[in-house]
Design a protein around this motif. Structure first.
Motif, PDB file in Angstrom:
ATOM      1  N   PRO A  44      11.995  -2.054 -62.073  1.00 44.94           N
ATOM      2  CA  PRO A  44      12.276  -1.301 -60.844  1.00 44.94           C
ATOM      3  C   PRO A  44      11.001  -1.058 -60.043  1.00 44.94           C
ATOM      4  N   TRP A  45      11.163  -0.952 -58.736  1.00 44.01           N
ATOM      5  CA  TRP A  45      10.030  -0.682 -57.862  1.00 44.01           C
ATOM      6  C   TRP A  45      10.353   0.526 -57.004  1.00 44.01           C
ATOM      7  N   THR A  46       9.347   1.301 -56.691  1.00 49.02           N
ATOM      8  CA  THR A  46       9.492   2.567 -55.984  1.00 49.02           C
ATOM      9  C   THR A  46       9.847   2.363 -54.512  1.00 49.02           C
ATOM     10  N   MET A  47      10.731   3.221 -54.037  1.00 49.42           N
ATOM     11  CA  MET A  47      11.065   3.244 -52.601  1.00 49.42           C
ATOM     12  C   MET A  47       9.898   3.836 -51.823  1.00 49.42           C
ATOM     13  N   GLY A  48       9.774   3.404 -50.585  1.00 48.16           N
ATOM     14  CA  GLY A  48       8.757   3.972 -49.703  1.00 48.16           C
ATOM     15  C   GLY A  48       9.211   5.323 -49.180  1.00 48.16           C
ATOM     16  N   ARG A  49       8.401   5.906 -48.347  1.00 48.71           N
ATOM     17  CA  ARG A  49       8.701   7.250 -47.820  1.00 48.71           C
ATOM     18  C   ARG A  49       9.971   7.286 -46.971  1.00 48.71           C
ATOM     19  N   ASP A  50      10.317   6.148 -46.363  1.00 49.23           N
ATOM     20  CA  ASP A  50      11.510   6.128 -45.508  1.00 49.23           C
ATOM     21  C   ASP A  50      12.803   5.984 -46.323  1.00 49.23           C
ATOM     22  N   LYS A  51      12.682   5.856 -47.635  1.00 51.05           N
ATOM     23  CA  LYS A  51      13.826   5.759 -48.565  1.00 51.05           C
ATOM     24  C   LYS A  51      14.704   4.534 -48.309  1.00 51.05           C
ATOM     25  N   LYS A  52      14.187   3.553 -47.541  1.00 55.16           N
ATOM     26  CA  LYS A  52      14.913   2.307 -47.303  1.00 55.16           C
ATOM     27  C   LYS A  52      14.112   1.102 -47.757  1.00 55.16           C
ATOM     28  N   ASN A  53      12.842   1.105 -47.439  1.00 60.71           N
ATOM     29  CA  ASN A  53      11.971  -0.029 -47.740  1.00 60.71           C
ATOM     30  C   ASN A  53      11.150   0.251 -49.001  1.00 60.71           C
ATOM     31  N   PRO A  54      10.671  -0.809 -49.642  1.00 59.50           N
ATOM     32  CA  PRO A  54       9.879  -0.601 -50.859  1.00 59.50           C
ATOM     33  C   PRO A  54       8.479  -0.086 -50.546  1.00 59.50           C
ATOM     34  N   LYS A  55       7.918   0.623 -51.502  1.00 54.43           N
ATOM     35  CA  LYS A  55       6.527   1.040 -51.411  1.00 54.43           C
ATOM     36  C   LYS A  55       5.675  -0.232 -51.438  1.00 54.43           C
ATOM     37  N   PRO A  56       4.651  -0.336 -50.602  1.00 53.71           N
ATOM     38  CA  PRO A  56       3.819  -1.539 -50.590  1.00 53.71           C
ATOM     39  C   PRO A  56       3.031  -1.679 -51.897  1.00 53.71           C
ATOM     40  N   LEU A  57       2.835  -2.918 -52.314  1.00 52.39           N
ATOM     41  CA  LEU A  57       1.971  -3.179 -53.464  1.00 52.39           C
ATOM     42  C   LEU A  57       0.537  -2.816 -53.091  1.00 52.39           C
ATOM     43  N   ASP A  58      -0.235  -2.370 -54.072  1.00 52.09           N
ATOM     44  CA  ASP A  58      -1.654  -2.119 -53.858  1.00 52.09           C
ATOM     45  C   ASP A  58      -2.421  -2.580 -55.093  1.00 52.09           C
ATOM     46  N   LYS A  59      -3.722  -2.504 -55.021  1.00 54.57           N
ATOM     47  CA  LYS A  59      -4.571  -3.020 -56.096  1.00 54.57           C
ATOM     48  C   LYS A  59      -4.295  -2.326 -57.433  1.00 54.57           C
ATOM     49  N   ALA A  60      -4.209  -1.009 -57.430  1.00 50.68           N
ATOM     50  CA  ALA A  60      -3.982  -0.264 -58.676  1.00 50.68           C
ATOM     51  C   ALA A  60      -2.637  -0.636 -59.305  1.00 50.68           C
ATOM     52  N   ALA A  61      -1.599  -0.743 -58.484  1.00 45.33           N
ATOM     53  CA  ALA A  61      -0.272  -1.114 -58.996  1.00 45.33           C
ATOM     54  C   ALA A  61      -0.297  -2.536 -59.542  1.00 45.33           C
ATOM     55  N   PHE A  62      -0.970  -3.430 -58.839  1.00 47.25           N
ATOM     56  CA  PHE A  62      -1.044  -4.821 -59.284  1.00 47.25           C
ATOM     57  C   PHE A  62      -1.759  -4.917 -60.629  1.00 47.25           C
ATOM     58  N   ILE A  63      -2.861  -4.219 -60.784  1.00 43.64           N
ATOM     59  CA  ILE A  63      -3.602  -4.232 -62.053  1.00 43.64           C
ATOM     60  C   ILE A  63      -2.717  -3.728 -63.189  1.00 43.64           C
ATOM     61  N   THR A  64      -1.983  -2.654 -62.955  1.00 42.13           N
ATOM     62  CA  THR A  64      -1.071  -2.112 -63.971  1.00 42.13           C
ATOM     63  C   THR A  64       0.039  -3.105 -64.297  1.00 42.13           C
ATOM     64  N   LEU A  65       0.592  -3.746 -63.275  1.00 43.27           N
ATOM     65  CA  LEU A  65       1.652  -4.732 -63.490  1.00 43.27           C
ATOM     66  C   LEU A  65       1.142  -5.940 -64.282  1.00 43.27           C
ATOM     67  N   VAL A  66      -0.062  -6.398 -63.983  1.00 43.35           N
ATOM     68  CA  VAL A  66      -0.648  -7.532 -64.724  1.00 43.35           C
ATOM     69  C   VAL A  66      -0.826  -7.142 -66.186  1.00 43.35           C
ATOM     70  N   LYS A  67      -1.326  -5.951 -66.432  1.00 45.19           N
ATOM     71  CA  LYS A  67      -1.535  -5.484 -67.810  1.00 45.19           C
ATOM     72  C   LYS A  67      -0.206  -5.422 -68.566  1.00 45.19           C
ATOM     73  N   THR A  68       0.813  -4.878 -67.941  1.00 44.96           N
ATOM     74  CA  THR A  68       2.131  -4.757 -68.579  1.00 44.96           C
ATOM     75  C   THR A  68       2.754  -6.125 -68.816  1.00 44.96           C
ATOM     76  N   ALA A  69       2.723  -6.992 -67.823  1.00 43.56           N
ATOM     77  CA  ALA A  69       3.308  -8.324 -67.967  1.00 43.56           C
ATOM     78  C   ALA A  69       2.555  -9.136 -69.019  1.00 43.56           C
ATOM     79  N   SER A  70       1.242  -9.006 -69.065  1.00 37.29           N
ATOM     80  CA  SER A  70       0.445  -9.716 -70.077  1.00 37.29           C
ATOM     81  C   SER A  70       0.828  -9.270 -71.476  1.00 37.29           C
ATOM     82  N   GLU A  71       1.077  -7.992 -71.639  1.00 34.82           N
ATOM     83  CA  GLU A  71       1.499  -7.460 -72.945  1.00 34.82           C
ATOM     84  C   GLU A  71       2.879  -7.989 -73.329  1.00 34.82           C
TER      85      GLU A  71
END
Length: 163
Positions: free
Chosen positions: A55-82
């Motif tokens: 799942p991915w977080t909704m943005g502030r407008d509750k319609k569109n997704p929250k944009p990806l950023d560096k910190a989220a990408f690093i966490t996602l890479v770590k989780t997917a690698s595991e």
């Protein structure tokens, strides 16, 4: 020009709100088919399927997704690698079995390596002594069950083909 990941240069870094690529991974925010929300899929470069979809977080407008950023990408890479690492460990454990048997002449290591070939599934049963000298090696059905008793019976039987 097509905008698919597969056709683009997979070494080029991308940092967009719904698509990030770096360090051998691509993160893509997608519409969640199960509800009105969003999901993110993590695909290792060169792989046909995502290693992780979550799942991915909704943005502030509750319609569109929250944009990806560096910190989220690093966490996602770590989780997917595991996830990939655990999958590889599980597959290795399923396909490679090892049993040690104490005999009058010393310890014998018996291994079973399963070859999951669609056309010709089989396994290789082998025995090595404590010095690493191969005592026997033969092809057996992929369904052969290696355990302490079957290994001892094979050794006691002079390494003849298990019946």
């Amino acid at each position: 020009m097509s905008n698919t990941i597969d056709e683009e240069d997979s070494s080029a870094s991308i940092e967009e709100p719904r698509l990030w690529r770096d360090n051998g991974w691509t993160a893509r925010v997608i519409k969640n088919d199960d509800d009105d929300g969003w999901a993110v899929e993590m695909t290792m470069h060169g792989e046909p399927e995502p290693a992780l979809v979550g799942p991915w977080t909704m943005g502030r407008d509750k319609k569109n997704p929250k944009p990806l950023d560096k910190a989220a990408f690093i966490t996602l890479v770590k989780t997917a690698s595991e996830v990939v690492r655990r999958h590889e460990q599980h597959l290795h454990a399923l396909l490679h079995k090892r049993v040690e048997v104490n005999t009058a002449t010393g310890r014998i290591n018996v291994t079973l390596d399963i070859v999951p070939d669609d056309d010709d599934p089989h396994a290789v049963l082998s025995a090595t002594d404590s010095d690493g000298e191969q005592q026997a090696r033969l092809r057996v059905p992929a369904t052969f069950k290696l355990n302490a008793a079957s290994a001892a019976a094979w050794i006691d039987g002079g390494y003849r083909r298990p019946g």
